[in-house]
Design a protein around this motif. Structure first.
Motif, mmCIF file in Angstrom:
data_model
loop_
_atom_site.group_PDB
_atom_site.id
_atom_site.type_symbol
_atom_site.label_atom_id
_atom_site.label_comp_id
_atom_site.label_asym_id
_atom_site.label_seq_id
_atom_site.Cartn_x
_atom_site.Cartn_y
_atom_site.Cartn_z
ATOM 1 N N UNK A 299 0.809 -1.216 0.000
ATOM 2 C CA UNK A 299 0.000 0.000 0.000
ATOM 3 C C UNK A 299 0.847 1.273 0.000
ATOM 4 N N UNK A 300 2.160 1.140 0.087
ATOM 5 C CA UNK A 300 3.045 2.293 0.256
ATOM 6 C C UNK A 300 4.136 2.317 -0.805
ATOM 7 N N UNK A 302 7.118 2.913 0.187
ATOM 8 C CA UNK A 302 8.283 2.584 1.018
ATOM 9 C C UNK A 302 8.074 1.212 1.635
ATOM 10 N N UNK A 303 9.146 0.640 2.167
ATOM 11 C CA UNK A 303 9.091 -0.647 2.854
ATOM 12 C C UNK A 303 8.885 -0.378 4.340
ATOM 13 N N UNK A 304 7.767 -0.831 4.880
ATOM 14 C CA UNK A 304 7.464 -0.582 6.293
ATOM 15 C C UNK A 304 8.484 -1.231 7.219
ATOM 16 N N UNK A 305 9.183 -2.252 6.740
ATOM 17 C CA UNK A 305 10.201 -2.909 7.576
ATOM 18 C C UNK A 305 11.377 -1.985 7.876
ATOM 19 N N UNK A 306 11.507 -0.911 7.123
ATOM 20 C CA UNK A 306 12.604 0.033 7.357
ATOM 21 C C UNK A 306 12.305 1.002 8.496
ATOM 22 N N UNK A 307 11.096 0.942 9.054
ATOM 23 C CA UNK A 307 10.686 1.865 10.114
ATOM 24 C C UNK A 307 10.592 1.120 11.444
ATOM 25 N N UNK A 308 10.833 1.798 12.565
ATOM 26 C CA UNK A 308 10.604 1.180 13.876
ATOM 27 C C UNK A 308 9.128 0.834 14.054
ATOM 28 N N UNK A 313 2.566 5.235 11.309
ATOM 29 C CA UNK A 313 2.404 4.720 9.936
ATOM 30 C C UNK A 313 2.680 5.877 8.968
ATOM 31 N N UNK A 314 3.586 5.695 7.999
ATOM 32 C CA UNK A 314 3.921 6.793 7.070
ATOM 33 C C UNK A 314 2.832 7.001 6.021
ATOM 34 N N UNK A 315 1.683 7.528 6.454
ATOM 35 C CA UNK A 315 0.543 7.680 5.555
ATOM 36 C C UNK A 315 0.849 8.637 4.402
ATOM 37 N N UNK A 316 1.831 9.514 4.602
ATOM 38 C CA UNK A 316 2.213 10.430 3.511
ATOM 39 C C UNK A 316 2.932 9.693 2.391
ATOM 40 N N UNK A 317 3.341 8.456 2.653
ATOM 41 C CA UNK A 317 4.029 7.639 1.640
ATOM 42 C C UNK A 317 3.088 6.601 1.014
ATOM 43 N N UNK A 336 -5.764 2.692 4.903
ATOM 44 C CA UNK A 336 -4.957 3.915 5.038
ATOM 45 C C UNK A 336 -5.741 4.987 5.776
ATOM 46 N N UNK A 337 -7.025 5.135 5.468
ATOM 47 C CA UNK A 337 -7.853 6.120 6.169
ATOM 48 C C UNK A 337 -7.914 5.817 7.659
#
Length: 446
Positions: A299-300, A302-308, A313-317, A336-337
């Motif tokens: 859904x992004x 970016x790779x969510x595994x790269x975040x703590x 949640x990087x909703x802007x991505x 996402x909403x």
């Protein structure tokens, strides 16, 4: 708008060992029973004991799932149950109207008027590959095909007048052929002569269910659906969807009570909140978080595994809505909403995804779960719920044995089935034959 006298409708979505991603590993479940009739018969009987309106079986035409074919399973369950409705998912893109009309009419007869059709348009390119099609149609075209498919199917069910079967021994006649009609349908995608080779179903039409929250899905629900399965994770989003789809009915000459909105709900319930939270934590611990993060990262950008895990949640991505044409396309927007509305951390986002596939989840005591359900019902967020128990059969048993009596004590759930057919239990009218006036005029002219 708050409503004080509504009665709740309940459906159970049957799925293997349960809806939580860790269910198949939990000691309360036995995933090796997934392909046995006895297992699903037990689930159906528990739900029927709980006075549920219906049970629902999802389906698709690709992937490595272990799902039995819906018509086969539900026909067997029809013989083992008496009251509960039977909802089969059947896609319009990779089927023919004549086959679907005939199969649903048969299921409606076998069950004594308890069949329902969950109308979907298709899943992915993998479906097209399995049917030898050159490509999977884009979303708008799939809904055009689906709309025409349903129109053909209804006309086939209506190709028999109600009193076409006469069984007149003196006249040596079983069928009055003057009351069975060709439909001669010619559309953009289908050309069907008819008539169907089985009389009009006991319910007129099986109950028509539509799943999805996309723009095309909401319009199809307003035009055709009688029950809509949807996914909203907050009461605010649910009320917005509820008001939106109900407001669309008038332009099709329909009233709000002709469509029931039933959001998905994944409950984890126990006698106390602490016990429910412990069960949730136990189930969560059985899931491979790395695999889940990889799946959610689709859904992004970016790779969510790269975040703590405790980062927001990087909703802007997030990828643009409508850019993922795999699975239920509206689910992208829903998840996402929800992350944006609730300012979720990635850990919370993961936990929510484990138990609800993008639907609402709630973990708590019997009273807390009943409070959640009653609030959505009374505040105009739902007419009922499509339940997704975390584990089977235990999660369903707990709901039936403990939550159902609490809902009955509050006066918002039935204490006995209202009627014989699914339509009667859902409070939906039996549809008139759309050709009734045409047939009558035709005979007058002759």
């Amino acid at each position: 708008m708050a409503q004080s006298n509504k009665l709740l409708h309940l459906n159970v979505f049957i799925r293997g060992a349960g809806h939580h991603a860790g269910a198949w590993k939990h000691p309360q479940t036995n995933p090796k029973l997934d392909l046995t009739l006895d297992y699903y018969a037990e689930l159906a009987r528990i739900a029927e004991r709980g006075l549920f309106d219906c049970l629902f079986m999802a389906d698709n035409y690709s992937g490595l799932g272990r799902r039995l074919e819906p018509f086969t399973l539900l026909s067997a369950l029809a013989a083992l149950t008496k009251h509960i409705g039977l909802i089969a998912t059947v896609g319009t893109t990779y089927n023919d109207p004549y086959h679907v009309a005939r199969k649903f009419a048969s299921l409606d007869y076998i069950s004594g008027g308890r069949a329902a059709w969950n109308i979907v348009t298709g899943h992915s390119q993998a479906d097209a590959d399995n049917f030898g099609k050159p490509g999977h149609p884009e979303v708008a075209k799939r809904y055009e095909i689906g709309d025409e498919f349903v129109r053909v199917t209804k006309q086939l069910w209506d190709s028999w007048e109600e009193d076409a079967l006469v069984y007149d021994r003196a006249a040596d006649t079983t069928i009055d052929s003057n009351k069975v009609h060709e439909i001669n349908f010619k559309g953009s995608y289908y050309s069907v002569k008819g008539p169907l080779n089985i009389p009009r179903p006991p319910q007129g039409y099986p109950v028509l269910v539509q799943a999805g929250s996309s723009e095309g899905g909401k319009e199809l629900a307003a035009k055709t659906g009688e029950v809509v399965f949807t996914a909203q994770q907050t009461l605010g989003a649910a009320k917005q969807f509820y008001a939106d789809v109900k407001s669309r009915l008038a332009k099709y000459g329909r009233t709000p009570d002709q469509l029931l909105v039933m959001p998905g709900l994944g409950p984890i319930v126990a006698d106390t909140e602490a016990e429910a939270k412990d069960l949730e934590a136990e189930l969560d611990s059985l899931v491979d978080a790395k695999k889940s993060l990889k799946y959610l990262s689709r859904y992004f950008d970016v790779d969510l595994a790269d975040y703590p895990l405790d980062a927001p949640v990087p909703v802007d991505k997030a990828k643009p809505y409508g850019s993922i044409d795999v699975g239920i396309t509206s689910r992208h927007e829903v998840v996402i909403d929800a992350a944006r509305r609730e300012n979720m951390t990635i850990r919370q986002f993961l936990s929510r995804s484990y138990g609800g596939h993008g639907h609402a989840t709630f973990t708590g005591s019997v009273v807390q779960v009943a409070d959640f359900i009653e609030t959505w019902l009374r505040e105009g967020g739902a007419d009922g719920f499509n339940l997704l128990p975390a584990v089977f059969p235990g999660g369903l048993q707990t709901f039936v044995d403990k939550v159902v009596p609490e809902l009955q004590n509050r006066g918002i759930f039935r204490t006995e089935y209202e009627g014989r057919t699914l339509r009667e239990n859902l409070g939906l009218a039996r549809p008139d034959n759309v050709h009734k006036r045409v047939w009558a005029l035709s005979r007058e002219a002759n």
